[in-house]
Scaffold this active site. Structure first.
Site, PDB file in Angstrom:
ATOM      1  N   ASP A  18      -5.652  -0.991  -2.012  1.00  0.00           N
ATOM      2  CA  ASP A  18      -4.617  -0.717  -1.432  1.00  0.00           C
ATOM      3  C   ASP A  18      -4.401  -2.158  -0.799  1.00  0.00           C
ATOM      4  O   ASP A  18      -6.004  -2.851  -0.261  1.00  0.00           O
ATOM      5  CB  ASP A  18      -5.094  -0.233  -0.184  1.00  0.00           C
ATOM      6  CG  ASP A  18      -5.656   0.794  -0.100  1.00  0.00           C
ATOM      7  OD1 ASP A  18      -6.169   1.503  -0.896  1.00  0.00           O
ATOM      8  OD2 ASP A  18      -6.245   1.818   0.780  1.00  0.00           O
ATOM      9  N   SER A  37      -8.815   0.057   5.045  1.00  0.00           N
ATOM     10  CA  SER A  37      -7.543  -0.815   5.043  1.00  0.00           C
ATOM     11  C   SER A  37      -7.168  -0.683   6.537  1.00  0.00           C
ATOM     12  O   SER A  37      -7.304   0.555   7.620  1.00  0.00           O
ATOM     13  CB  SER A  37      -6.435   1.084   4.528  1.00  0.00           C
ATOM     14  OG  SER A  37      -6.750   0.049   3.265  1.00  0.00           O
TER      15      SER A  37
HETATM   16  C1  FRU Z   1      -6.535   5.086   0.017  1.00  0.00           C
HETATM   17  C2  FRU Z   1      -8.233   4.523   1.240  1.00  0.00           C
HETATM   18  C3  FRU Z   1      -7.444   4.073   2.206  1.00  0.00           C
HETATM   19  C4  FRU Z   1      -8.620   3.277   2.917  1.00  0.00           C
HETATM   20  C5  FRU Z   1      -8.906   2.466   1.540  1.00  0.00           C
HETATM   21  C6  FRU Z   1     -10.721   2.311   1.322  1.00  0.00           C
HETATM   22  O1  FRU Z   1      -6.647   4.499  -1.204  1.00  0.00           O
HETATM   23  O2  FRU Z   1      -8.740   5.411   0.282  1.00  0.00           O
HETATM   24  O3  FRU Z   1      -7.508   5.383   2.898  1.00  0.00           O
HETATM   25  O4  FRU Z   1      -9.296   3.131   3.727  1.00  0.00           O
HETATM   26  O5  FRU Z   1      -8.353   2.971   0.411  1.00  0.00           O
HETATM   27  O6  FRU Z   1     -10.543   1.583   0.459  1.00  0.00           O
END
Ligand code: FRU
Length: 727
Positions: A286, A345
């Site tokens: 992300d 994230s």
């Molecule tokens: C989405 C996610 C988020 C999380 C992050 C971890 O791709 O699963 O919900 O914060 O990736 O890398």
């Protein structure tokens, strides 16, 4: 004294001075020069030998080379045997703190698979440090690992030995200063990594030379059957410091006049995206902390390492750009602090009015909202809390707020805080993913204390929220809020500063197979809504990186016959990359005639409006990608070598790579960005977007635009693009 003699004496004097300064390996914690099992420093971390290790005199030229580097012309010969020193005298090999250096002079014999040199190892989860060689597809690499207290897993540095030198002597230096780790081989900087924190100090394994323990073994069972891998060859000396040795020392111990940089140049690799952001090395997912400040777009991203850093324990990598096109990855990270399990994230804002009180000088504070995944115990901290880190130097460095978390755990897995300013209530608003299709909304006046407003279920939407106000059709008196989730699906509604009232069901935001976790830039100039998403794919073979971002898009909300819809188009800054241009106006094509037959480049921005006339099928072939428009069904489908994404299908939005695309007065509009491994299609001014990755064949450069009967190209512009990375 005649000139020659005085010259010779001076030379001798100089050499002996050089030997002296080198020979002592100043301040070393341990020096094994293999005349015996003793460590030459005052605290003698004497080695125990397992199996046969012989101490042999070198031939005269090797001995001379050894002496120039501070060695003594004697080496240890390993062939089935190995050495161990436990934690050393007074625990001195259980290095701790933020600095360390290791020097190993080695001449390998037979390198098959994994060949350990030195290490206080165990496995990637518990390793403190190790240096090894390994062979992969006929190449031999020097590998250095450091485990630290900020991440689970270990940071890996590696350097490919030039083939013809593999079985020669190598001076390997691995050093670490709490911020950066470097691997030098023969005075050449082979690799460098940002490694913030302290060396992992809870490693429970003994220090070994020339072998690696099988993962279960520990001190109690130290015996030949407990080692999994062994070294075969010669070692001249092994030296360990608990400080960061200087360049000058490094140069002397490597026997070179100057240090050189031999790191690979990145971004030209076979499968490297040429105008999409990817991390210099290692994987990303992300986008995080997107914020514009003082002429600079900041792009943080979920960053993980392979093979030794498991995907949960991510930190935020960082890149900056002034035009959204040319990115420069910086060396700083927002790393999970000692008590963090991993920085997942989140978002960032500029605190213009210093409501949080972090401002120290002229720069406005930038505040990053991060999900700390914790580890579920009292030492590492509770699971899934929301924390902040702030920057008072324009986004160069971040400090962890000492009163974290700002929002305690509400439900397991709650995460991905996105913060926006609400003009209406004059408050900061945070949307937060809870679980399944549940999200919570909070408000705050000071960015530190957050009031829970509501928790709502938004069917069809999950993870990474975007909750933002929009002026519909650009009309600032007509504000609607969009709520989107990671798969791009969105709901439009109203927000009164307390409650969000959905006014649509979930609309499909992207029809491709590689679109996930989009986020908008906070504080973007001219009120633009600028987006970027993670373009998920599988790992492309033999690449130092994995995954990429989408090309940045600008989102607008527009009134259509079927209600208010979100439109996305590539940002106009793409023109900074335009190279050659082809254009057509009012061009009629008969059955089978090919508009694109002249195209032979690799990267394109295609913008075309087609009147389908009497055709029932319009087809575009772009390298290994095939786009087909079915006139009767009014659908666009994407085929060819589309790759499967690296995210579970249930998180994707509907059937991928198949989309409705309405004929408008018998016409369709297509805007297409084609990069080396990705294709983004924007239909009818961005009402329909399809984002996917594909597998290119290197020499496949065929393009065509054809139909099964007459079509009319109302307007077409094709621009080839210059790579954004290489000058
Ligand atoms: C989405 C996610 C988020 C999380 C992050 C971890 O791709 O699963 O919900 O914060 O990736 O890398």
């Amino acid at each position: 004294m005649n000139k020659i003699r005085s010259g010779a004496i001076l030379c001798l004097l100089f050499l002996s001075m050089a030997f002296q300064s080198v020979a002592h390996f100043k301040d070393a914690v341990a020096v094994w020069n293999f005349k015996s099992l003793d460590d030459k420093t005052k605290e003698n971390s004497r080695l125990s030998a397992y199996g046969n290790v012989l101490f042999v005199k070198m031939n005269s030229s090797d001995a001379q080379a050894s002496r120039v580097r501070g060695g003594d012309g004697v080496s240890a010969q390993f062939n089935g045997g190995w050495l161990a020193a436990g934690d050393g005298a007074n625990n001195e090999l259980a290095l701790a703190g933020k600095t360390a250096s290791f020097l190993i002079r080695v001449k390998p014999n037979n390198i098959k698979g994994f060949v350990p040199l030195i290490g206080k190892d165990g496995n990637a989860q518990s390793v403190a440090y190790r240096v090894a060689l390994y062979e992969e597809n006929g190449n031999v690499f020097v590998e250095a690992l450091i485990g630290n207290d900020h991440v689970t897993g270990a940071h890996q540095l590696k350097y490919k030995l030039p083939k013809e030198t593999i079985n020669e002597w190598h001076d390997i230096v691995f050093r670490f200063n709490g911020k950066i780790a470097q691997l030098y081989v023969n005075g050449v900087l082979g690799d460098q990594e940002v490694v913030v924190g302290e060396i992992r100090d809870w490693n429970q394994k003994p220090f070994l030379i020339g072998a690696q323990l099988s993962s279960q073994a520990g001190y109690a069972t130290l015996a030949d059957k407990d080692v999994a891998f062994k070294f075969d060859g010669l070692m001249d000396h092994v030296v360990i410091w608990n400080r960061y040795i200087t360049d000058k020392e490094l140069q002397e111990y490597s026997g070179v006049k100057e240090l050189t940089d031999g790191r690979p140049t990145y971004y030209g690799e076979k499968y490297r995206p040429q105008f999409h952001f990817s991390a210099r090395r290692n994987g990303l997912n992300d986008p995080n902390g997107l914020v514009y400040y003082n002429g600079v777009y900041h792009l943080f991203f979920q960053h993980w390492g392979f093979p030794y850093r498991p995907v949960n324990n991510k930190d935020w990598g960082h890149a900056i750009s002034t035009d959204l096109i040319h990115w420069q990855q910086t060396d700083d990270h927002i790393t999970p602090h000692k008590i963090w399990g991993g920085a997942w994230s989140g978002s960032a804002v500029v605190d213009e009015n210093n409501v949080a009180g972090f401002q120290t000088d002229k720069e406005k504070p930038i505040i990053a909202f991060i999900t700390n995944i914790g580890a579920g115990d009292t030492v590492i901290g509770g699971r899934f809390t929301q924390c902040i880190a702030y920057s008072t130097d324009g986004g160069k460095t971040f400090t962890y707020y000492d009163q974290n978390p700002i929002i305690r755990n509400i439900s397991d897995g709650n995460r991905d805080p996105k913060v926006v300013w609400d003009e209406g209530s004059q408050k900061w608003i945070m949307s937060l993913f809870m679980k399944d299709n549940d999200y919570a909304i909070f408000s705050s006046a000071n960015l530190k204390e957050w009031q829970h407003l509501e928790t709502l279920k938004l069917e069809g939407v999950s993870e990474c929220p975007g909750f933002e106000p929009f002026a519909v059709d650009g009309d600032s008196t007509h504000i609607k809020w969009i709520f989107f989730g990671a798969n791009g699906n969105y709901i439009i509604g109203s927000f009164d500063g307390k409650y969000f009232t959905p006014e649509t069901s979930a609309q499909r935001g992207d029809y491709g197979s590689s679109f996930y976790a989009a986020q908008t830039w906070s504080n973007a100039p001219d009120g633009r809504s600028l987006h970027i998403a993670w373009m998920a794919s599988q790992q492309y073979p033999d690449m130092p990186f994995s995954q990429q971002m989408t090309f940045p898009t600008e989102m607008t909300l527009r009134t259509t016959k079927s209600g208010i819809k979100a439109f996305r188009l590539p940002v106009r800054e793409i023109a900074n990359l335009y190279d050659k241009t082809w254009s057509w106006n009012d061009r009629s094509l008969t059955k089978g005639a090919d508009l694109f037959k002249e195209l032979t480049d690799e990267l394109y921005d295609i913008d075309i409006e087609i009147d389908v006339k009497t055709s029932s099928l319009v087809e575009m072939k772009l390298r290994n990608v095939i786009l087909s428009y079915d006139v009767a069904k009014q659908t666009l489908s994407l085929g060819g070598s589309i790759t499967s994404p690296g995210i579970p299908a249930f998180l994707m939005a509907g059937t991928p790579n198949y989309a409705p695309l309405n004929l408008v007065d018998g016409k369709i509009k297509l805007r297409i960005l084609l990069d080396r491994t990705s294709v983004e299609i924007f239909g009818n001014d961005g009402e329909m977007v399809m984002t996917s990755c594909y597998m290119p064949e290197q020499d496949e450069r065929n393009y065509s635009l054809t139909a099964n009967s007459d079509i009319h190209v109302v307007r077409g512009v094709v621009n080839s693009l210059k790579p954004a990375w290489l000058k």
